[in-house]
Scaffold this active site. Structure first.
Site, PDB file in Angstrom:
ATOM      1  N   ASP A 292      -5.095   6.354   9.562  1.00 29.35           N
ATOM      2  CA  ASP A 292      -4.771   7.590   8.832  1.00 29.35           C
ATOM      3  C   ASP A 292      -5.924   8.035   7.924  1.00 29.35           C
ATOM      4  OD1 ASP A 292      -3.908   5.164   7.514  1.00 29.35           O
ATOM      5  OD2 ASP A 292      -2.862   6.355   5.998  1.00 29.35           O
ATOM      6  N   HIS A 293      -6.980   7.206   7.830  1.00 33.69           N
ATOM      7  CA  HIS A 293      -8.123   7.541   6.967  1.00 33.69           C
ATOM      8  C   HIS A 293      -9.409   7.824   7.734  1.00 33.69           C
ATOM      9  CE1 HIS A 293      -5.906   6.409   3.265  1.00 33.69           C
ATOM     10  NE2 HIS A 293      -5.207   5.736   4.174  1.00 33.69           N
TER      11      HIS A 293
ATOM     12  N   HIS B 112      -6.266  -3.763  -0.935  1.00 34.13           N
ATOM     13  CA  HIS B 112      -5.368  -3.271   0.096  1.00 34.13           C
ATOM     14  C   HIS B 112      -5.303  -4.364   1.158  1.00 34.13           C
ATOM     15  CE1 HIS B 112      -3.276  -0.270   2.352  1.00 34.13           C
ATOM     16  NE2 HIS B 112      -4.245   0.024   3.199  1.00 34.13           N
TER      17      HIS B 112
ATOM     18  N   ASP C 283      -5.655   3.861  -0.612  1.00 35.52           N
ATOM     19  CA  ASP C 283      -4.752   2.731  -0.430  1.00 35.52           C
ATOM     20  C   ASP C 283      -5.151   1.511  -1.268  1.00 35.52           C
ATOM     21  OD1 ASP C 283      -4.234   4.683   1.387  1.00 35.52           O
ATOM     22  OD2 ASP C 283      -3.880   3.331   3.075  1.00 35.52           O
TER      23      ASP C 283
ATOM     24  N   HIS D 127      -0.923  11.048  -0.239  1.00 41.01           N
ATOM     25  CA  HIS D 127      -0.736   9.908   0.672  1.00 41.01           C
ATOM     26  C   HIS D 127       0.723   9.446   0.599  1.00 41.01           C
ATOM     27  CE1 HIS D 127      -1.184   5.753   2.264  1.00 41.01           C
ATOM     28  NE2 HIS D 127      -2.219   6.229   2.920  1.00 41.01           N
TER      29      HIS D 127
HETATM   30 ZN   LIG Z   1      -3.264   5.045   4.329  1.00 38.03          ZN
HETATM   31 ZN   LIG Z   2      -4.460   1.666   4.559  1.00 40.43          ZN
END
Ligand SMILES: [Zn+2]
Ligand SMILES: [Zn+2]
Length: 306
Positions: A67-68, A142, A209, A267
């Site tokens: 997602d990044h 993370h 994150d 996010h």
């Molecule tokens: Zn993420």
């Molecule tokens: Zn992540």
């Protein structure tokens, strides 16, 4: 349009929703453009935002989760399709190197301009000069090695028109004085501090994150604009801690305790179809905070200078 603003391309975390695209944030800073964490769909979100991919000079990726970064190939290939001639640098944590290299060459196409890959240390803070703007990284906490980013404009000087007038300093000499710190005028020395006052630089931080950690707080310290993840609400605090994410209350508290001037929450987990809970929680946790719960395609100005 303000000269310094954040354009939000997407606000979803793991799963995009009907109203939220995957991550993607453009910081427009005078003539410079920085793209943070291009998730899937970023190229199309540029069109929805009325932005050209040519505005981007740097891409900063926090970590290798899809997602990044899954939008990176589309952005790079669009640059080639548009026959852009300006170079681009992609900054990312060392541990994401294999992923970034694969995405860089995901499908065959011909570059029209150099794309530089710059891996930064996963754990030790780094600094690089982007030409008038300093880009820093610091480690986050993370499940995957991750870094947050921050840009700082160096402190400068603000000219005081009345002092310039008093001294009769010709316009043509003002640039020299600001650059050199001192010039001679009719045989006497004029110093910069005689006609100007210090002007603090502006700053922006990007904290994705992560758990609440020293790195996140060092990036957020007295920043003008803080973009920070708020994946969950407090009812999921244990899960947030377990998977390395923040709640809206935690994100707001980091912003307030670090003295951030404006805080943008983003996010969001797909489990929250509407985000009133995020705003309520942030306001309860930090009542004085200037907080924005981001919506896709928002344009959020960097607050005016202090
Ligand atoms: Zn993420
Ligand atoms: Zn992540």
């Amino acid at each position: 349009m303000s000269g310094r603003e954040l354009v939000v391309l997407g606000t979803a975390s793991q799963v995009p929703t009907r109203s939220r695209n995957h991550n993607g944030y453009v910081l427009l800073w005078d003539g410079l453009g920085l793209l943070f964490d291009p998730g899937e769909g970023t190229q199309r979100q540029f069109s929805h935002a009325g932005l050209a991919v040519s505005r981007i000079d740097h891409v900063c990726v926090t970590h290798a989760h899809g997602d990044h970064c899954l939008g990176l190939p589309g952005v790079l290939q669009r640059r080639a399709l548009d026959e852009l001639q300006t170079p681009l640098t992609v900054h990312f944590p060392q541990a994401a190197t294999d992923t970034i290299v694969r995405l860089r060459h995901a499908t065959p196409f011909e570059d029209t301009a150099p794309v530089k890959l710059r891996a930064v240390d996963d754990l030790v803070p780094t600094t690089v000069d982007l030409g008038g703007l300093v880009l820093r990284s610091a480690a986050l906490e993370h499940g995957e090695p991750a870094v947050g980013w921050r840009v700082d404009e160096p402190d400068g000087w603000r000219m005081l028109p009345e002092r310039l007038e008093e001294l009769g300093l010709p316009r043509a000499l003002r640039g020299d004085l600001m650059r050199d710190g001192e010039i001679k005028l009719d045989g006497r020395a004029v110093r910069r501090e005689d006609v100007a006052e210090p002007r603090p630089g502006q700053s922006m931080a990007f904290v994705m994150d992560t758990r609440d950690c020293d790195g996140a707080r060092s990036l957020a310290h007295e920043v003008d604009l803080l973009v920070i993840e708020a994946t969950f609400l407090e009812d999921q605090r244990a899960l947030a801690e377990q998977v390395g994410h923040l709640t809206a209350a935690q994100a707001a508290r980091i912003g307030a305790e670090c003295g951030a001037r404006r805080v943008v929450l983003t996010h969001f987990s797909q489990r929250y179809p509407d985000l009133r809970g995020h705003l309520d929680e942030a306001r309860t946790a930090a009542p004085e905070l200037d907080v924005v719960v981001a919506t896709d395609l928002d344009r959020i100005p960097v607050p005016p200078r202090r």
